[in-house]
Write a protein that holds these residues in place. Structure first.
Motif, PDB file in Angstrom:
ATOM      1  N   ALA A  88     -68.144  57.770  -3.711  1.00 55.88           N
ATOM      2  CA  ALA A  88     -67.125  57.814  -2.678  1.00 55.88           C
ATOM      3  C   ALA A  88     -67.512  56.873  -1.536  1.00 55.88           C
ATOM      4  O   ALA A  88     -68.672  56.799  -1.151  1.00 55.88           O
ATOM      5  N   GLU A 132     -61.118  63.293  -0.260  1.00 52.48           N
ATOM      6  CA  GLU A 132     -60.011  62.574   0.373  1.00 52.48           C
ATOM      7  C   GLU A 132     -59.579  63.259   1.660  1.00 52.48           C
ATOM      8  O   GLU A 132     -59.242  62.587   2.653  1.00 52.48           O
ATOM      9  N   THR A 188     -62.226  65.555  -5.776  1.00 52.82           N
ATOM     10  CA  THR A 188     -61.584  64.379  -5.199  1.00 52.82           C
ATOM     11  C   THR A 188     -60.710  64.770  -4.008  1.00 52.82           C
ATOM     12  O   THR A 188     -60.698  64.093  -2.971  1.00 52.82           O
ATOM     13  N   SER A 246     -61.555  57.109   1.155  1.00 54.43           N
ATOM     14  CA  SER A 246     -60.387  56.466   0.540  1.00 54.43           C
ATOM     15  C   SER A 246     -60.668  55.932  -0.855  1.00 54.43           C
ATOM     16  O   SER A 246     -59.750  55.667  -1.620  1.00 54.43           O
TER      17      SER A 246
END
Length: 232
Positions: free
Chosen positions: A230, A209, A205, A214
């Motif tokens: 994602a 990111e 993650t 987001s």
């Protein structure tokens, strides 16, 4: 031995051909059992798009098993399999022809940052991001290649966030493969982050990111893999 002494890494293409065949044979049963019936339906709205006709990239496709499965299940969509290992792309094209999906599945020899085509409704990566030297840069390139509202489906080996979560038989297998193949492959590339096959959801993650995604969520898990959705 020199690879481990120096830490310089060992390029994926330097391995014996049996490594590529064995990798496909190891992961393909999981894809056949889960990809069409469980993993894709776990993504928000993706199956509906695929049925209607979507543009899909399968990055790090290897011998093309995942690409061929999707192309056969969704004939209205078009699929492009990318891999930087030319001999694997030759095999993938042969598999597509054998499965009679060459009409909507093609394959190209390209690393992820070399892909110029865009407008993908779905980009898939199956057990490949952790092998890359610059997974953040790879994910950033993928984000830019997505169409508005497009989805990245990241499939990685199932692993806990802590070492102690992975001290079981499957974890031993993945750690061993990661030590001998995945991590040296990453070290041989630019950046050489050496993410490893047992990175875990929290670390993955963070990578996504940092690349600008987001919306990241764990969509579903099988006995061997985790599927992360994602979006930008």
């Amino acid at each position: 031995m020199e690879t481990f002494r120096t830490g310089a890494g060992r390029p994926w293409g330097d391995h014996h051909g049996c490594c590529f065949c064995g990798t496909d044979r190891f992961f393909r049963p999981g894809y056949e059992a889960n990809l069409i019936d469980a993993w894709l339906p776990a993504l928000d709205g993706v199956v509906e798009k695929l049925k209607g006709g979507s543009k899909v990239a399968d990055i790090g496709c290897g011998h093309g098993s995942s690409t061929v499965l999707m192309a056969g299940a969704f004939p209205e969509s078009s699929f492009i399999g990318y891999d930087f290992h030319a001999p694997s792309i030759v095999t993938a094209r042969e598999k597509a022809a054998q499965a009679s999906v060459s009409a909507n599945a093609r394959f190209e020899v390209k690393a992820v940052k070399e892909i110029e085509e865009g407008g993908f409704d779905l980009v898939c990566m199956f057990d490949a991001l952790h092998d890359m030297g610059d997974p953040v840069g790879a994910a950033r390139a993928i984000r830019k290649s997505l169409s508005p509202g497009g989805t990245l489906m990241l499939v990685e080996p199932r692993a806990g966030d802590d070492l102690t979560d992975n001290l079981h038989l499957l974890g031993q297998i993945f750690y061993s493969a990661s030590t001998l193949v995945c991590t040296p492959a990453s070290r041989a590339q630019e950046v050489g982050l050496a993410l490893g096959a047992q990175a875990g959801f929290k670390r993955l993650t963070a990578v996504l990111e940092e690349a600008g995604f987001s919306h990241v969520r764990l969509a579903v898990q099988s006995d061997t893999n985790m599927v992360i959705e994602a979006r930008a």
